[in-house]
Design an enzyme around this catalytic site. Structure first.
Site, PDB file in Angstrom:
ATOM      1  N   HIS A 196      -5.085 -19.630  13.285  1.00  0.00           N
ATOM      2  CA  HIS A 196      -6.457 -20.102  13.040  1.00  0.00           C
ATOM      3  C   HIS A 196      -7.271 -19.065  12.252  1.00  0.00           C
ATOM      4  CE1 HIS A 196     -10.432 -21.775  13.345  1.00  0.00           C
ATOM      5  NE2 HIS A 196     -10.834 -20.573  13.716  1.00  0.00           N
ATOM      6  N   ASP A 236       0.869  -1.167   0.000  1.00  0.00           N
ATOM      7  CA  ASP A 236       0.000   0.000   0.000  1.00  0.00           C
ATOM      8  C   ASP A 236       0.911   1.224   0.000  1.00  0.00           C
ATOM      9  OD1 ASP A 236      -2.053   1.747   0.143  1.00  0.00           O
ATOM     10  OD2 ASP A 236      -2.808   1.076   2.077  1.00  0.00           O
ATOM     11  N   CYS A 253      -5.982 -25.817  15.724  1.00  0.00           N
ATOM     12  CA  CYS A 253      -7.123 -26.677  16.057  1.00  0.00           C
ATOM     13  C   CYS A 253      -6.738 -28.151  16.134  1.00  0.00           C
ATOM     14  CB  CYS A 253      -8.256 -26.467  15.054  1.00  0.00           C
ATOM     15  SG  CYS A 253      -9.014 -24.834  15.202  1.00  0.00           S
ATOM     16  N   CYS A 282     -11.483 -28.289  11.981  1.00  0.00           N
ATOM     17  CA  CYS A 282     -10.581 -27.340  11.307  1.00  0.00           C
ATOM     18  C   CYS A 282      -9.192 -27.975  11.237  1.00  0.00           C
ATOM     19  CB  CYS A 282     -10.515 -26.015  12.060  1.00  0.00           C
ATOM     20  SG  CYS A 282      -9.268 -24.886  11.387  1.00  0.00           S
TER      21      CYS A 282
HETATM   22 ZN   LIG Z   1      -8.325 -23.817  13.245  1.00  0.00          ZN
END
Ligand SMILES: [Zn+2]
Length: 384
Positions: A331, A90, A305, A300
């Site tokens: 995550h 940016d 996870c 997941c």
């Molecule tokens: Zn996860």
């Protein structure tokens, strides 16, 4: 180098492939922020493992420290941060213009005081291009003027200057292995957005961003402006919506024809202990999780996870442990990249509308109070 191929479009929503100097990116894509040349709390191998194809770094922050010349002398941004895939930078316009009291703007450029030490500096279109050419990103952005979205007179003036600067950026830009994108401005005003899209499209950029949204206007305004602006941009060029990245926004804006997204939201929420699930955000600071053996999200496949319980992550988060920041970040990034991959698949198979409806019927959108946090992005220190 830039090649954009659209595989399928269903209504405004589309999926395709963007080929850049540092590899191909499947679109629509979500690009996590690495403003200071790092996805906060995550070393490159963790970031790579999430499957990220493109990151967003920030010219203003890197110009300030360590300095773009330093990065260049060390082999460019990819080498400096140990990242071999694509990077978008940016221009830093948003950061400079969010220094509210610290800036003065004229047609030549913008003069401002550093948020770090108060020293005075000036950004010109040419300097912003030079910084990004030295960083060596795959996609660079023009210098634009970000006005409050509700101030019509200011937006009139801001688009005039933005167009002037866009032309100067184009003239100054010389790297053939880097694509320079134009940025459409115009606040919440349809006629100003249309004018901005028309003028910039006439300059023939290889891609177009829509800036100045998600800065305090309502969702309805954001959707209305997209519906009005996107059809005015060249259909065969990628479209990038700057600073947008909540799950519901990714769906709603893909539906309106956007190809690229970036936002600090997933990584910043993660550092505050808020993580995404298909049912909505979950706050790990909540005492309800203190003895919960389940992962953040059943099934997941992310590293977090697969290995850790909500109880452990809550413990790390409450203790301010660095590992907690890292695991929550992994995550959240994984969640959004999976969502984008599902979106691409749904568009390809013609089931995007049904997928969007199914996701949104299950996902509880954060309450307006939590969304209010987004407005505070309009502050430079938080933006990274
Ligand atoms: Zn996860």
């Amino acid at each position: 180098m830039l090649k954009f191929e659209i595989a399928t479009s269903r209504g405004p929503a589309r999926t395709g492939r963007l080929t850049l100097t540092h590899g191909a990116v499947r679109t629509p894509v979500f690009m996590p922020c690495a403003s200071l040349a790092t996805v906060k709390a995550c070393p490159a191998p963790s970031v790579e493992a999430t499957g990220i194809e493109m990151l967003v770094a920030n010219a203003y922050h890197l110009w300030q420290r360590p300095g773009h010349e330093v990065v260049r002398a060390l082999g460019g941004l990819h080498r400096f941060m140990g990242w071999e895939r694509a990077i978008l930078t940016d221009s830093g316009g948003f950061q400079v213009f969010s220094l509210q009291e610290l800036r003065k703007v004229d047609d030549g450029g913008v003069t401002f005081r550093s948020h770090l030490d108060g020293s005075e500096h000036r950004f010109t279109p040419e300097l912003v291009v030079e910084i990004q050419e030295q960083l060596g990103s795959d996609i660079a952005m023009v210098l634009d003027e970000c006005a409050s979205p509700f101030d019509r007179n200011y937006n009139l003036e801001a688009i005039r200057r933005t167009h002037l600067w866009a032309e100067r950026c184009l003239r100054a830009h010389s790297r053939t292995d880097q694509a320079l994108f134009g940025i459409v401005q115009g606040g919440i005003f349809e006629d100003l957005r249309a004018e901005s899209a028309r003028v910039l499209a006439g300059m023939g950029f290889p891609g177009y961003a829509i800036g100045g949204l998600s800065v305090g206007e309502s969702k309805e305004d954001m959707h209305r402006i997209l519906e009005h602006t996107v059809p005015l941009l060249p259909a065969d060029k990628p479209r990038y919506l700057m600073g947008v990245g909540s799950p519901e926004d990714l769906l709603e804006c893909t539906a309106r024809g956007i190809d690229l997204f970036d936002c600090v939201l997933p990584t910043r929420l993660a550092r505050n202990g808020a993580v995404f699930t298909p049912e909505g955000r979950l706050n790990l600071r909540n005492a309800a999780h203190s003895e919960d053996p389940r992962p953040i999200q059943e099934g997941c496949p992310c590293y977090t996870c697969r290995n850790f319980s909500r109880a452990y992550l809550r413990h790390l988060t409450m203790s301010g442990e660095i590992l907690g920041l890292r695991l929550n970040t992994i995550h959240n990034i994984h969640f959004l990249l999976t969502l984008m991959s599902d979106i691409r698949q749904a568009v390809l198979e013609g089931g995007f509308a049904a997928f969007k409806e199914a996701f949104l019927s299950r996902y509880r959108v954060a309450d307006p109070k939590a969304r209010e946090d987004n407005r505070r992005l309009w502050e430079v220190r938080d933006r990274s």
